[in-house]
Enzyme design. Structure first.
Site, PDB file in Angstrom:
ATOM      1  N   ASP A 175     -39.835 -32.868 -55.113  1.00 53.01           N
ATOM      2  CA  ASP A 175     -38.714 -31.970 -55.377  1.00 53.01           C
ATOM      3  C   ASP A 175     -37.498 -32.802 -55.771  1.00 53.01           C
ATOM      4  O   ASP A 175     -37.440 -33.338 -56.858  1.00 53.01           O
ATOM      5  CB  ASP A 175     -38.447 -31.111 -54.139  1.00 53.01           C
ATOM      6  CG  ASP A 175     -37.458 -30.001 -54.389  1.00 53.01           C
ATOM      7  OD1 ASP A 175     -37.110 -29.768 -55.560  1.00 53.01           O
ATOM      8  OD2 ASP A 175     -37.015 -29.363 -53.421  1.00 53.01           O
TER       9      ASP A 175
ATOM     10  N   GLY B 248     -47.074 -35.688 -53.617  1.00 51.74           N
ATOM     11  CA  GLY B 248     -47.926 -36.743 -53.089  1.00 51.74           C
ATOM     12  C   GLY B 248     -48.915 -36.234 -52.061  1.00 51.74           C
ATOM     13  O   GLY B 248     -48.622 -35.303 -51.307  1.00 51.74           O
TER      14      GLY B 248
ATOM     15  N   GLY C  25     -30.285 -19.870 -32.307  1.00 55.60           N
ATOM     16  CA  GLY C  25     -30.309 -21.318 -32.099  1.00 55.60           C
ATOM     17  C   GLY C  25     -29.227 -21.981 -32.928  1.00 55.60           C
ATOM     18  O   GLY C  25     -28.234 -21.372 -33.305  1.00 55.60           O
TER      19      GLY C  25
ATOM     20  N   GLU D  74     -24.404 -21.586 -36.124  1.00 53.07           N
ATOM     21  CA  GLU D  74     -23.516 -22.163 -37.134  1.00 53.07           C
ATOM     22  C   GLU D  74     -23.181 -21.156 -38.231  1.00 53.07           C
ATOM     23  O   GLU D  74     -22.031 -21.058 -38.677  1.00 53.07           O
ATOM     24  CB  GLU D  74     -24.142 -23.421 -37.734  1.00 53.07           C
ATOM     25  CG  GLU D  74     -24.149 -24.599 -36.778  1.00 53.07           C
ATOM     26  CD  GLU D  74     -24.627 -25.891 -37.417  1.00 53.07           C
ATOM     27  OE1 GLU D  74     -24.509 -26.939 -36.764  1.00 53.07           O
ATOM     28  OE2 GLU D  74     -25.111 -25.853 -38.572  1.00 53.07           O
TER      29      GLU D  74
ATOM     30  N   GLU E 217     -32.125 -11.683 -30.776  1.00 57.44           N
ATOM     31  CA  GLU E 217     -32.732 -12.810 -30.062  1.00 57.44           C
ATOM     32  C   GLU E 217     -33.925 -12.326 -29.241  1.00 57.44           C
ATOM     33  O   GLU E 217     -33.805 -11.374 -28.468  1.00 57.44           O
ATOM     34  CB  GLU E 217     -31.699 -13.474 -29.158  1.00 57.44           C
ATOM     35  CG  GLU E 217     -32.236 -14.557 -28.242  1.00 57.44           C
ATOM     36  CD  GLU E 217     -32.951 -15.673 -28.985  1.00 57.44           C
ATOM     37  OE1 GLU E 217     -34.128 -15.929 -28.671  1.00 57.44           O
ATOM     38  OE2 GLU E 217     -32.326 -16.276 -29.890  1.00 57.44           O
TER      39      GLU E 217
ATOM     40  N   HIS F 196      -6.085 -44.666 -24.663  1.00 57.95           N
ATOM     41  CA  HIS F 196      -5.331 -43.483 -24.240  1.00 57.95           C
ATOM     42  C   HIS F 196      -4.192 -43.232 -25.222  1.00 57.95           C
ATOM     43  O   HIS F 196      -3.521 -44.169 -25.659  1.00 57.95           O
ATOM     44  CB  HIS F 196      -4.758 -43.698 -22.832  1.00 57.95           C
ATOM     45  CG  HIS F 196      -3.872 -42.579 -22.381  1.00 57.95           C
ATOM     46  ND1 HIS F 196      -4.384 -41.381 -21.922  1.00 57.95           N
ATOM     47  CD2 HIS F 196      -2.513 -42.471 -22.334  1.00 57.95           C
ATOM     48  CE1 HIS F 196      -3.372 -40.587 -21.600  1.00 57.95           C
ATOM     49  NE2 HIS F 196      -2.220 -41.230 -21.840  1.00 57.95           N
TER      50      HIS F 196
END
Length: 623
Positions: free
Chosen positions: A118, A199, A263, A268, A284, A539
């Site tokens: 690809d 392949g 998940g 996202e 879910e 810090h």
């Protein structure tokens, strides 16, 4: 793929005979425990020693020649392995895993070819990690601009924020193109032969690509990755019922979209879609959202990432049938109870995203030519990524890395496995510790993790007879987080109080994906809490969240440090350091649990050297 959960397959253990040539020349068998698709549940040691003891026998790993395996080769008429080879290494698949293996192979002096049917970059670069992070970068900025209260707290006044859908899509596509070109050029620059075509394994040490091109190599790596998994009954049209491959093109922003699966992928995309104005419904199959995360982190993430946003959800249900929108009708989703399979509800939405995980891309690879039988599509391998045939015997000179073996379906895990394989074929034994590999979900705020969850650690403790402790720190106590007005979040560590071993670390908060690496490196190196808590953090930085986490852990007083001395001697003389390098103190070290094998290292010396190096650099700058 960086942002892809493994399929929710039950973890199955297999015990196979592993035939190895002993030091006396005799072949003996030792059981090999294999696990497939066990996200974060495999614990393999990291060995850099030149000798490995198995039972009463010893296998020599002094050179590639001395490392021999008795394995059954194919007898399907493909003949014996060729006596001379076109390449030292052939890699089938030019994704992140194959790319990492190729670069490391050239560094080791191996003549290398990589085959891609690809485009270079695979799922991560073209349809996964890279474009999704581009979209999430946009969603993060949109959320900040849309949060009037947040902006006012900085004394900023911002007018209404908007976006250009095509411009956002172009940003993701352009980034993928840039990274793809970078990967291609990096391989060309060092002499990797990039061969175009599909392949497949033709026989022992023999590969076919394209129509009739046949090449040979001493060793072969399969790195073909994965594709989106679509359950039965779901019709994908690429327009209104889509997978992550389609969603990343951002051809539309629907008013109401259902996301099947909560998940990494689903979470996202919910962040992206809600930031751009969509309403989201999660579907879910399990009884809780985000089932792959530590339960405490899941609850906090739901409170911050789900409840305040335009998101509702159905848990404990399957989408038994999804019909794309057509003839003016919306997308139709039929829900059934996950346990009883009784009809539950019917949803009508503008679009549906199928985020139910990923399936290995292993069809048509010619595995039958070397007698390999896949397990749910995954290619079975041992802890060194060596492929195992249908009889449980190692296939000579054949390896499989990345999503195709199902050990840990993350892009950086594939790359690490590829590097590990190259180390082996170059003559150095190397076993990757999968529990030290971090994972991240790039929501706003982010989620990251490494090692075991709390339930997994407690289960392990009960079986092996050790106590497990948990400690947590809050981002609300971190100066840098408060300066950013981003105090929502926690860091959580699961550990052994008897010896200070870190079993797992989970972070929810600002830049969690970046912070997790201190913990993952500690696990990889076997660094104990009593050592790492002495490290100094700048810090004010977000890294102090982990600094406070390590310092808050209570390790039993009898636990020794990695050097065998509870009192770290910072002012050691040169002779003392040489003694430690010779391993004089190693015998005093506490044993690490068998899932995290020890390696020779001295974290305290590491931090001393870093401090000296920094001070030397500063002296050069300011003198």
């Amino acid at each position: 793929m960086q942002s892809a959960m493994a399929l929710s397959f039950s973890q199955t253990s297999f015990t196979r005979p592993n035939h190895v040539l002993g030091s006396s020349g005799s072949v003996f068998s030792t059981p090999r425990s294999l696990r497939f698709c066990g996200l974060r549940r495999e614990a393999f040691g990291f060995s850099t020693s030149n000798q490995l003891a198995i039972r009463s026998n010893r296998i020599q790993f002094l050179s590639r020649k001395s490392f021999q395996v008795s394995a059954s080769a194919s007898s399907n008429g493909n003949g014996a392995p060729p006596k001379s080879f076109d390449y030292d290494l052939i890699i089938i698949g030019a994704g992140v895993g194959g790319h990492g293996a190729a670069l490391h192979a050239v560094e080791k002096g191996l003549k290398t070819a990589i085959i891609e049917g690809d485009v270079v970059g695979g799922t991560c670069v073209n349809r996964g990690c890279v474009p999704s992070k581009a979209l999430l970068a946009v969603s993060g900025r949109m959320r900040e601009l849309q949060n009037e209260h947040h902006m006012k707290s900085f004394g900023l006044q911002v007018s209404a924020a908007g976006y250009d859908r095509q411009g956002v899509a172009d940003h993701a596509n352009n980034l993928a193109t840039k990274i793809r070109n970078n990967l291609t050029n990096s391989m060309k620059a060092i002499g990797v032969d990039i061969l175009t075509g599909f392949g497949s394994v033709l026989g022992p040490q023999k590969v076919k690509y394209g129509k009739d091109n046949i090449i040979t190599a001493k060793d072969i790596i399969i790195a073909t990755g994965s594709v989106p998994f679509v359950p039965k009954g779901i019709e994908v049209d690429g327009k209104t019922v889509i997978t992550s491959d389609h969603a990343l093109k951002l051809e539309s922003v629907p008013e109401w979209i259902a996301i099947v699966g909560s998940g990494y992928i689903g979470l996202e995309f919910s962040d992206v879609y809600t930031a751009l104005g969509s309403e989201v419904t999660f579907i879910e199959a399990l009884d809780q959202l985000m089932p792959g995360f530590d339960p405490e982190i899941s609850k906090l993430a739901q409170r911050v990432l789900i409840n305040p946003r335009k998101i509702d959800y159905h848990t404990g249900v399957f989408a038994s049938k999804i019909t794309p929108a057509r003839d003016g009708k919306p997308v139709l989703i039929e829900l059934i109870d996950a346990k009883t399979k009784e009809p539950k509800d019917t949803l009508e939405v503008d679009a549906a995203l199928i985020a139910t995980g990923r399936a290995p891309f292993t069809n048509g690879l010619g595995l039958e030519n070397v007698n390999v039988v896949t397990q749910r599509g995954f290619i079975p391998v041992d802890e060194r990524m060596r492929v195992i045939d249908g009889k449980g015997t190692l296939v000579p000179n054949l390896y499989c890395i990345g999503d195709a073996n199902g050990k840990l379906m993350l892009a950086h895990a594939a790359s690490a496995q590829g590097i590990s394989v190259v180390e082996q074929v170059s003559g150095r034994d190397h076993v990757l510790n999968h529990l030290s590999i971090p994972a991240a979900c790039f929501t706003h705020p982010e989620i990251s993790m490494v090692g075991l969850t709390e339930p997994q650690a407690k289960e392990k403790g009960e079986k092996e007879g050790f106590k497990v402790s948990v400690v947590k720190t809050s981002f609300k106590a971190n100066t840098k987080a408060l300066a950013e007005n981003e105090g929502e979040g926690i860091a959580k560590m699961i550990y052994r109080p008897d010896n200070g071993e870190i079993l797992g670390v989970h972070i929810f908060g600002l830049h969690a994906a970046d912070l997790i690496h201190e913990a993952s490196n500690a696990i990889a190196l076997g660094t104990r809490i009593q050592d790492i808590k002495l490290a100094v953090h700048a810090h004010p930085t977000l890294s102090e969240v982990l600094d406070e986490l390590f310092k808050a852990a209570k390790v039993e007083s009898h636990a020794t440090t990695r050097t065998g001395d509870a009192k770290i001697k910072l002012n050691t003389n040169q002779e003392d350091r040489k003694g430690r390098r010779r391993g004089g103190d190693d015998e005093k070290q506490p044993s690490v649990s068998k899932d995290l094998k020890d390696i020779s290292t001295r974290p305290s010396s590491f931090f001393e050297n870093i401090s000296v190096g920094v001070l030397s650099l500063l002296s050069l700058i300011f003198v």
